[in-house]
Design a protein around this motif. Structure first.
Motif, PDB file in Angstrom:
ATOM      1  N   PRO A 117       0.820  -1.208  -0.016  1.00  0.00           N
ATOM      2  CA  PRO A 117      -0.055   0.076   0.164  1.00  0.00           C
ATOM      3  C   PRO A 117       0.766   1.319   0.087  1.00  0.00           C
ATOM      4  O   PRO A 117       0.530   2.288  -0.651  1.00  0.00           O
ATOM      5  N   TRP A 118       1.910   1.205   0.481  1.00  0.00           N
ATOM      6  CA  TRP A 118       2.776   2.537   0.789  1.00  0.00           C
ATOM      7  C   TRP A 118       3.336   2.907  -0.736  1.00  0.00           C
ATOM      8  O   TRP A 118       3.186   3.851  -1.179  1.00  0.00           O
ATOM      9  N   LYS A 119       3.638   1.876  -1.432  1.00  0.00           N
ATOM     10  CA  LYS A 119       4.275   1.783  -2.777  1.00  0.00           C
ATOM     11  C   LYS A 119       3.061   2.389  -3.607  1.00  0.00           C
ATOM     12  O   LYS A 119       3.250   3.207  -4.383  1.00  0.00           O
ATOM     13  N   ALA A 120       1.804   1.727  -3.545  1.00  0.00           N
ATOM     14  CA  ALA A 120       0.682   2.216  -4.285  1.00  0.00           C
ATOM     15  C   ALA A 120       0.144   3.917  -3.982  1.00  0.00           C
ATOM     16  O   ALA A 120       0.136   4.390  -5.013  1.00  0.00           O
ATOM     17  N   VAL A 121       0.434   4.166  -2.847  1.00  0.00           N
ATOM     18  CA  VAL A 121       0.257   5.574  -2.322  1.00  0.00           C
ATOM     19  C   VAL A 121       1.461   6.615  -3.251  1.00  0.00           C
ATOM     20  O   VAL A 121       0.912   7.429  -3.801  1.00  0.00           O
ATOM     21  N   GLU A 122       2.556   6.172  -3.084  1.00  0.00           N
ATOM     22  CA  GLU A 122       3.619   7.003  -3.719  1.00  0.00           C
ATOM     23  C   GLU A 122       3.514   6.888  -5.263  1.00  0.00           C
ATOM     24  O   GLU A 122       3.743   8.119  -5.757  1.00  0.00           O
ATOM     25  N   GLU A 123       3.185   5.873  -5.688  1.00  0.00           N
ATOM     26  CA  GLU A 123       3.070   5.506  -7.418  1.00  0.00           C
ATOM     27  C   GLU A 123       1.738   6.538  -7.740  1.00  0.00           C
ATOM     28  O   GLU A 123       1.785   7.028  -8.810  1.00  0.00           O
ATOM     29  N   ALA A 124       0.747   6.902  -6.880  1.00  0.00           N
ATOM     30  CA  ALA A 124      -0.439   7.628  -7.208  1.00  0.00           C
ATOM     31  C   ALA A 124      -0.010   9.131  -6.622  1.00  0.00           C
ATOM     32  O   ALA A 124      -0.908   9.956  -7.180  1.00  0.00           O
ATOM     33  N   GLY A 125       1.325   9.431  -6.502  1.00  0.00           N
ATOM     34  CA  GLY A 125       1.633  10.847  -6.262  1.00  0.00           C
ATOM     35  C   GLY A 125       1.413  11.219  -4.699  1.00  0.00           C
ATOM     36  O   GLY A 125       1.404  12.602  -4.205  1.00  0.00           O
ATOM     37  N   GLY A 126       0.992  10.256  -3.934  1.00  0.00           N
ATOM     38  CA  GLY A 126       0.789  10.830  -2.369  1.00  0.00           C
ATOM     39  C   GLY A 126       1.887  10.646  -1.674  1.00  0.00           C
ATOM     40  O   GLY A 126       2.988  10.160  -2.005  1.00  0.00           O
ATOM     41  N   THR A 127       1.784  11.123  -0.399  1.00  0.00           N
ATOM     42  CA  THR A 127       3.115  11.123   0.535  1.00  0.00           C
ATOM     43  C   THR A 127       2.723  10.262   1.717  1.00  0.00           C
ATOM     44  O   THR A 127       1.909  10.582   2.459  1.00  0.00           O
ATOM     45  N   PRO A 128       3.153   9.093   1.757  1.00  0.00           N
ATOM     46  CA  PRO A 128       3.117   8.198   3.043  1.00  0.00           C
ATOM     47  C   PRO A 128       3.814   8.691   4.260  1.00  0.00           C
ATOM     48  O   PRO A 128       4.928   8.966   3.885  1.00  0.00           O
ATOM     49  N   GLU A 129       3.386   8.549   5.416  1.00  0.00           N
ATOM     50  CA  GLU A 129       4.108   8.837   6.507  1.00  0.00           C
ATOM     51  C   GLU A 129       3.597   7.654   7.526  1.00  0.00           C
ATOM     52  O   GLU A 129       2.413   7.334   7.778  1.00  0.00           O
ATOM     53  N   LEU A 130       4.854   7.077   8.142  1.00  0.00           N
ATOM     54  CA  LEU A 130       4.747   6.014   9.105  1.00  0.00           C
ATOM     55  C   LEU A 130       4.695   6.716  10.687  1.00  0.00           C
ATOM     56  O   LEU A 130       5.446   7.369  11.047  1.00  0.00           O
ATOM     57  N   VAL A 131       3.571   6.183  11.062  1.00  0.00           N
ATOM     58  CA  VAL A 131       3.188   6.795  12.383  1.00  0.00           C
ATOM     59  C   VAL A 131       2.905   5.415  13.354  1.00  0.00           C
ATOM     60  O   VAL A 131       2.298   4.375  12.902  1.00  0.00           O
ATOM     61  N   SER A 132       3.639   5.604  14.521  1.00  0.00           N
ATOM     62  CA  SER A 132       3.670   4.365  15.389  1.00  0.00           C
ATOM     63  C   SER A 132       3.615   4.808  16.804  1.00  0.00           C
ATOM     64  O   SER A 132       3.750   6.197  17.230  1.00  0.00           O
ATOM     65  N   VAL A 133       3.427   3.854  17.800  1.00  0.00           N
ATOM     66  CA  VAL A 133       3.423   4.182  19.118  1.00  0.00           C
ATOM     67  C   VAL A 133       4.781   4.535  19.960  1.00  0.00           C
ATOM     68  O   VAL A 133       4.619   5.202  21.055  1.00  0.00           O
ATOM     69  N   ARG A 134       5.842   4.608  19.250  1.00  0.00           N
ATOM     70  CA  ARG A 134       7.036   5.042  19.917  1.00  0.00           C
ATOM     71  C   ARG A 134       8.119   5.509  18.612  1.00  0.00           C
ATOM     72  O   ARG A 134       7.818   4.954  17.440  1.00  0.00           O
ATOM     73  N   PRO A 135       8.966   6.608  18.811  1.00  0.00           N
ATOM     74  CA  PRO A 135       9.901   6.823  17.990  1.00  0.00           C
ATOM     75  C   PRO A 135      10.941   5.744  17.597  1.00  0.00           C
ATOM     76  O   PRO A 135      10.938   4.796  18.339  1.00  0.00           O
ATOM     77  N   ALA A 139       0.614  12.855  16.623  1.00  0.00           N
ATOM     78  CA  ALA A 139      -0.020  13.137  15.145  1.00  0.00           C
ATOM     79  C   ALA A 139      -1.503  13.523  15.236  1.00  0.00           C
ATOM     80  O   ALA A 139      -2.142  13.051  16.149  1.00  0.00           O
ATOM     81  N   ARG A 140      -1.764  14.273  14.277  1.00  0.00           N
ATOM     82  CA  ARG A 140      -3.062  14.717  14.233  1.00  0.00           C
ATOM     83  C   ARG A 140      -3.808  14.354  12.722  1.00  0.00           C
ATOM     84  O   ARG A 140      -3.301  14.539  11.744  1.00  0.00           O
ATOM     85  N   PRO A 141      -4.884  13.841  13.077  1.00  0.00           N
ATOM     86  CA  PRO A 141      -5.672  13.193  11.833  1.00  0.00           C
ATOM     87  C   PRO A 141      -5.929  14.398  10.863  1.00  0.00           C
ATOM     88  O   PRO A 141      -6.214  14.127   9.620  1.00  0.00           O
ATOM     89  N   THR A 142      -6.174  15.596  11.434  1.00  0.00           N
ATOM     90  CA  THR A 142      -6.250  16.712  10.446  1.00  0.00           C
ATOM     91  C   THR A 142      -4.957  16.835   9.496  1.00  0.00           C
ATOM     92  O   THR A 142      -5.350  17.602   8.310  1.00  0.00           O
ATOM     93  N   ASP A 143      -4.033  16.441   9.803  1.00  0.00           N
ATOM     94  CA  ASP A 143      -2.848  16.663   8.927  1.00  0.00           C
ATOM     95  C   ASP A 143      -2.645  15.609   7.809  1.00  0.00           C
ATOM     96  O   ASP A 143      -1.857  15.551   6.881  1.00  0.00           O
ATOM     97  N   TYR A 144      -3.562  14.625   7.912  1.00  0.00           N
ATOM     98  CA  TYR A 144      -3.659  13.532   6.804  1.00  0.00           C
ATOM     99  C   TYR A 144      -5.137  13.590   5.979  1.00  0.00           C
ATOM    100  O   TYR A 144      -6.002  13.992   6.354  1.00  0.00           O
ATOM    101  N   ASP A 145      -4.925  12.989   4.777  1.00  0.00           N
ATOM    102  CA  ASP A 145      -6.258  12.573   3.970  1.00  0.00           C
ATOM    103  C   ASP A 145      -6.825  11.338   3.937  1.00  0.00           C
ATOM    104  O   ASP A 145      -7.861  11.289   3.497  1.00  0.00           O
ATOM    105  N   GLY A 146      -5.845  10.280   4.600  1.00  0.00           N
ATOM    106  CA  GLY A 146      -6.538   8.997   4.617  1.00  0.00           C
ATOM    107  C   GLY A 146      -5.649   8.487   5.687  1.00  0.00           C
ATOM    108  O   GLY A 146      -4.366   8.889   6.317  1.00  0.00           O
TER     109      GLY A 146
END
Length: 188
Positions: A25-43, A67-74
């Motif tokens: 899915p990460w690759k699919a988002v990038e190939e569609a021109g989107g910017t994926p960001e990895l969000v996790s419970v710890r750094p 992280a704030r959901p308002t910063d993301y489109d999906g």
């Protein structure tokens, strides 16, 4: 491109992520021109798996508590058994996922990831699929569970397993590209 200028959160626990359910899915988002960001419970980094065997590690872009959901489109929720089981025990992760529904933003969950959606109490009255072992959990939470490759219900995209990834990725990109779905908020 379908996702040009759009940012997509990939929410994962510290370990137990099914690697292909993150990377495809990460690759699919990038190939569609989107910017994926990895969000996790710890750094730091997270540990992915190929079923039960350790695979690669991935660098976390943002901690979920910041992280704030308002910063993301999906939102994309990869599976693996341990990943969503750990996430559903993290109040900040549960809240983060639930806020996407409250805001009508698209969410894509594969395999065992709907466990987090059960914990966020957003599956009641929704039609979805998952890894078959979650069928009873989802029905008990008020969802209509079906055994299909990919199911779309007003901005919620679900699939069963890695073999469903081509259909899952295509529908996730499509739904995120469409933007907010007012009826998505009905279950939040």
């Amino acid at each position: 491109m379908a996702l040009e200028g759009r940012k997509v959160a990939f929410l994962v626990a510290a370990e137990g992520i099914e690697q292909v359910e993150l990377t495809e899915p990460w690759k699919a988002v990038e190939e569609a021109g989107g910017t994926p960001e990895l969000v996790s419970v710890r750094p730091g980094s997270v540990q992915a798996f190929n079923h039960l065997d350790k695979a690669d590690t991935f660098t976390v872009d943002k901690v979920v508590s910041e992280a704030r959901p308002t910063d993301y489109d999906g939102l994309v929720l990869p599976g693996g058994v341990a990943n969503p089981d750990n996430l559903r025990q993290e109040p900040s992760a549960v809240r983060f996922a639930g806020e996407f529904f409250a805001r009508g933003k698209p969410v894509a969950a594969i395999c065992h990831a709907p466990w987090l959606l059960i914990e966020a109490d957003v599956v009641r009255g929704r039609r979805l699929t998952s890894y078959p072992s979650l069928a009873t959990d989802l029905r008990n939470a008020g969802a209509e569970w079906v055994d299909e490759e990919v199911v779309v219900d007003a901005g919620l995209v679900t699939s069963r397993r890695p073999q469903d990834l081509p259909a899952f990725c295509a529908k996730a990109v499509e739904e995120i590209g469409e933007g907010a779905h007012r009826s998505q908020a009905r279950s939040a």
